[in-house]
Design an enzyme around this catalytic site. Structure first.
Site, short mmCIF file in Angstrom:
data_model
loop_
_atom_site.label_atom_id
_atom_site.label_comp_id
_atom_site.label_asym_id
_atom_site.label_seq_id
_atom_site.Cartn_x
_atom_site.Cartn_y
_atom_site.Cartn_z
N ASP D 16 0.81 -1.22 0.00
CA ASP D 16 0.00 0.00 0.00
C ASP D 16 0.85 1.27 0.00
OD1 ASP D 16 -1.89 -1.98 0.35
OD2 ASP D 16 -3.08 -0.80 1.76
N ARG D 98 1.30 6.86 16.94
CA ARG D 98 1.18 7.83 15.85
C ARG D 98 1.91 9.14 16.10
NH1 ARG D 98 0.64 3.75 12.89
NH2 ARG D 98 -1.47 3.03 12.40
N ASP D 127 -6.59 7.10 12.64
CA ASP D 127 -5.15 7.31 12.47
C ASP D 127 -4.83 8.55 11.66
OD1 ASP D 127 -4.21 5.30 14.06
OD2 ASP D 127 -4.40 3.79 12.50
N SER D 181 -7.72 -6.21 8.68
CA SER D 181 -6.65 -5.22 8.57
C SER D 181 -5.90 -5.15 9.90
CB SER D 181 -7.31 -3.88 8.24
OG SER D 181 -6.48 -2.82 8.61
#
Lengths: 405, 405, 405, 405
Positions: D16, D98, D127, D181
């Site tokens: 990705d 993050r 996110d 995922s």
């Protein structure tokens, strides 16, 4: 949005919302339904009917309503029970009116089979958020049109040119720029922008429209009483009044004595600071009185919990979350606390101040027998205090021992 | 308690604590050390030395200290950073002084090898709790003697008779009952009891000692500026001042303009309601100014968190828990927020009001570019508001769908 | 206290409260009324009748009641709606039973014209506080007698000697010291003291009485479902049950699978830390299930507000303030949130764990259409996120600009 | 955005983000800088270098860093000091990583004179918010590119076709759809979507990758000790370890014993509910241990304040507001509380559970002398409890009198 055919517009009858009405028709090809409410803003609302007709809107699509009692009873008073002040000061006069307007817009949309609502708030302010969150909370599939976020009429000149091009009457006093922007209802008038944009500059006196300058207010104080029942005001100077009547009467008193002016730099929900000027004459008196009667009738546990919850409650109202589960939960807690908030408060009004000077209540928790410096006839045993202190101190002593002090 | 030999007494030099000093010696057989502090209460403290000597206390056991700077710098200012007001109004003038007195009592006890401290607070009030929790938190094994909870001198007559019997001079004006009870320091004067015990009766003007009646205050407003650095006041009208000097100067201004009077029914920690009258002239001006500079320099997240924590902080100070881990934790959070609370506030003082009319700061977060009604040169994209509202509305729309609206 | 003539005692039928009953009669000259409740502690309560008779108490002054349904319906379930856990863990099994016992003591005192109540809690623990605060909140003028704070029977030997001296039967197994102290009801069993007093030592397995050691529990998981309606459990594995029946059935399941053991060092209201061991087999399963159904049916605003209020709520229950305005206010807020907490939770029980593995509800707010990674048919416009983030970021960007980053 | 020339991409080396790298170059005409971090996700990071090179990115624009120690020391541990769990359960494993990634993206952007950052998060999740709020808070003028919100590669097929068209290698196992995922780092692995989208269906065992199924875990418990100093873990079984080493070692233990699995329906910041599966093996053990040592060393006032602040703290971290004044304020309060959180916790690991069974500390506040059922040698005077209760009851009695009970 392409399926929208009919839209209900929050319509004041003024130039800006007249332009919006026409714009929705001309540029978006929509049938426009107008809704004009009397929330106590002080302007006549009937002229809005003629103006709407003049734009070709059929009578059945012109809605004009007096919402003053509903506004005070179902929005202002519940909020006052919470002693809500945003950022310590602001009595939320604009914030509290928006949910009611949205509620009526949505009701009328259903009645007229409209699929959208529209409002005249800009994309920088809180009001768009308040209008839209309220509308979505009541009608999840409704569309919202906010022309100020979409069109290119971004200057006053462009707006007026467009109005004239489309045969909308432009009052002479609207041709120049207003030196500031205002909102008004029975609870307050707010002003912001333009001359107010520098927070170091004092607000010029001409910005105030609803209160005497305290320096010009009477040199003699005026005393009044307000009666409360289960948390809500019911009478002024012993005379029973409906909620809106009471607030209107307090507004007259506040105007006279210069009460309720506020100059604030506040934090908007959309992320920026703005500087506003607020006049809440009757609301300020009422808020002081409500705290006064709570002093006598609320238990400490209830009072302190209310104080801790208040900032959150005020933030929710400010942010437009009136119709949210968490505001309702807080309201349930607050309303529970008000069942014995009954009694009479005496206030002194003088040159910008509304001071509580006396309170009495059949539900008073104040016990002269307990508090007196005189002999209390055994109501309170002073020796109990030693054990109370000792056990409250225990954890602190253990901490001190750990430190080795 | 039977092992106690020496006690440090918080000694004002007045009749009551003189009786206590003698009582501790005569009835409890203790050596008495006196501690008299100048916290800005306005009375001379040196006369206490002679009075203590007259009771036979040796010079090495007479402690007299000027604590005004420490009081303002380490207690009042940190509390003001929190915008603390108990039950929405009270600026905690008495509460904030007690921990400092206890701290010094404990220090002196260590220095003089005393094993106890004593104070003149009654068993009905908050002050006993504040003195004792502070003392235990600093010296876990210290003993505390609170004569008012123990002795039988419960009437004024009995007290005076005992004083005369033990050769303590009784000033003429103490022979009658005082019409109310007071406490004073640089931050405030409080009064309670007697003529104030009926909360429906307005406080008589003669109770006020530190502020002009607003009706008698100047008819012309006075404008001042206060400078702040990292949350603390540093200058008045541009002139740099130490904390205590600044507060004293503000007291003079507040006195002149009748600022800082408060009539309150409050909830004591010991469980009863009491009615108090407070005068906090300089403190009220300072508190308004501090909020004014925060409006410009505090981020919304910090400001709202502070507002939510404040009632708890104020409750802790009121309850005597200054020296507690949770007050210190809150202080750490609050102090962290103050690092950019720097700038100048302009206030208008007039007949009981201290209104912020302007604020400016090199650390300002106010962005005229963002808020302006004029062209903002791309600082803010109004279209962002739509997504902001849509996602904030999502949960409300899902709720509405569940209701089937 | 000298006017007290008749006292209602919380009477278990055990040795300690039998001694208290006799002591109240012999030493205090009171008529004793006994009250024995079945709260699901697991012991028969009828034997208490014979024991009371044996001490000469007339039948009309012996009260024996089955309170299990009231206990679970009006106390345990409302508390579970709040997801209350004291200090993060403790499910408040002892705390929640005390207010109900006090309520019945007070009711019986009124019915029998008694002027006092008595309990067998010691002066070091929380239970004395819970009993007494509840009693005073319901009957402000009632007297409370707490023999453990008053008498000199402070050792086990002294107590037994006094019992024998006064013809109270002492069971053989009570002659030695119990290795720990326990309390039990339908919600939990707690143990503390003696072998548990060193918090570094693991709780010996013999202390546990209501749960299998997880190591001995079945090697195969068991799946169950619990149904909820408006926040309360109504069925197990599809079978409708009353509150107490449901909790009892969950206790059986929890016992079998070793669920609900807790070893905790906690902070008592009276200021010290203590170490306790708790077994709450059914309560732990129920608490997990309740959070499971809330995950699906509570809005975020409501859920987060509940989470923020929970520690305060739990503290109030722990401290004995069930009958306080602030607990009732919080309950009103919490109950408001539960109106759509309806649906079914599936749990897996295995060796000490009760894990939610599935939940479904006709009131679900979970929208697969919104959350899916697949095509969502326009339910959610990802572009809205940009505006959402931009406006949430605005204040942070202004802060960063101030820092000069 | 048209002025952007160079962008720093959070690059995993996977399909990705490889497509994103190419897309940024091809479709947006940008120079791409890649940043690949080892946060303990378990994959090799060096292969990312070759993949970046293969796309033509010059070595000076390929950044690969091992951030594991910084991650645990400066992000995970501070968060653990708060006992943070979002919505009661979630240990915030993704949320906490993050801000660190954004911090490095911004640092590298400055170093390479890039004017934008890019990430591979979708427009539906949290996110994107976390990446972007963190980036804006650190670099207010940086641009952010979120291709998933912009491009039309919205199906797996389209993405793979685009990859092949642009010579990006597509691993065989990426050709089919992943059944869910995932995200991983040293603290946790999360999974969501696809087979997990029905919250009524139990998570299939194959979704778990980091923990043994408790049913397959050892039948014998394992005991460990963790040492803490000032709130942070420092040793396992007596062996000193760096933060990341300790967490890695706890992960091994947790994996073995099946600890830290969580099946949750949670509320996203963007307004929808989602169902996630989390594995936090070492984090769960650590979190239990930290509470265990706090039980012994934190004062009640500090502990309860922490519990009340925790939900807010967790919400801030979850919402991406790590770099906000309010998170820092809460951290200052929390860190203040940790100065004596020092000692050793003993835990029992068994089939999915990590139970504290013992704790000891040189800073313990537990006082056996106070709590003991035995003679306490005067440490505690049980008679103090009466006064404590009486004064706590006073307001409740006044309330009851008002009701006329």
């Amino acid at each position: 949005m392409s399926d929208i055919k009919r839209v209900v517009l929050a319509y004041s009858g003024g130039l800006d919302t007249s332009v919006i009405a026409k714009w929705l028709e001309v540029e978006r090809g929509l049938e426009v339904v107008t809704f004009t409410a009397d929330l106590g803003q002080g302007d006549e609302i009937e002229p809005a009917r003629e103006k709407a007709r003049a734009m070709g809107i059929p009578d059945k699509h012109i809605f004009i309503e007096d919402l003053r009692e509903e506004f005070v009873r179902d929005f202002v008073f519940p909020m006052m029970r919470a002693n809500a002040r945003y950022e310590g000061d602001y009595l939320l006069g604009t914030s509290i009116a928006r949910p009611l307007i949205s509620k009526r817009l949505v009701d009328i949309a259903r009645k007229t089979n409209a699929d959208a609502i529209a409002h005249g708030a800009t994309g920088k302010g809180n009001d768009q958020v308040r209008f839209e969150l309220s509308a979505y909370a009541l009608a999840p599939d409704i569309a919202v049109i906010a022309p100020w976020r979409e069109w290119d009429l971004t200057s006053r000149t462009a707006l007026i040119a467009w109005a004239e091009e489309h045969q909308i009457a432009v009052p002479k006093d609207k041709r120049g720029e207003s030196p500031f922007s205002t909102d008004a209802n029975l609870l307050h008038t707010s002003s912001e922008g333009k001359v107010l944009e520098d927070p170091w500059e004092e607000t010029p006196d001409y910005v105030y429209s609803r209160t005497a300058n305290p320096e010009d207010a009477p040199d003699t104080p005026e005393y009044i009483t307000i009666d409360f029942e289960t948390g809500d005001g019911t009478a002024l100077n012993g005379e029973a009044m409906s909620p809106a009547t009471l607030l209107a009467a307090l507004n007259d008193l506040g105007r006279k004595h210069g009460i309720g002016r506020l100059d604030l730099v506040e934090n908007r929900f959309v992320g920026m600071k703005s500087r506003g000027m607020y006049e809440t004459p009757g609301g300020e008196i009422y808020a002081q009185a409500h705290r006064g009667i709570e002093q006598l009738t609320l238990d400490r546990g209830a009072a302190h919990l209310k104080d801790e919850l208040m900032p959150r409650y005020a933030e929710l109202v400010y942010n437009g979350l009136w119709f949210s589960p968490e505001r309702e939960m807080l309201q349930a807690a607050i309303d529970h606390s008000q069942q014995d908030v009954t009694g009479t408060v005496r206030l002194k009004l003088y040159k910008g101040r509304a001071d509580v000077v006396g309170r009495k209540s059949p539900k008073s928790l104040y016990s002269e027998a307990h508090v007196t410096f005189e002999d209390d006839a055994g109501a309170y045993d002073q020796k109990d205090a030693e054990g109370f202190i000792k056990l409250n101190a225990l954890r602190l002593r253990l901490l001190a021992k750990r430190r080795g002090t």
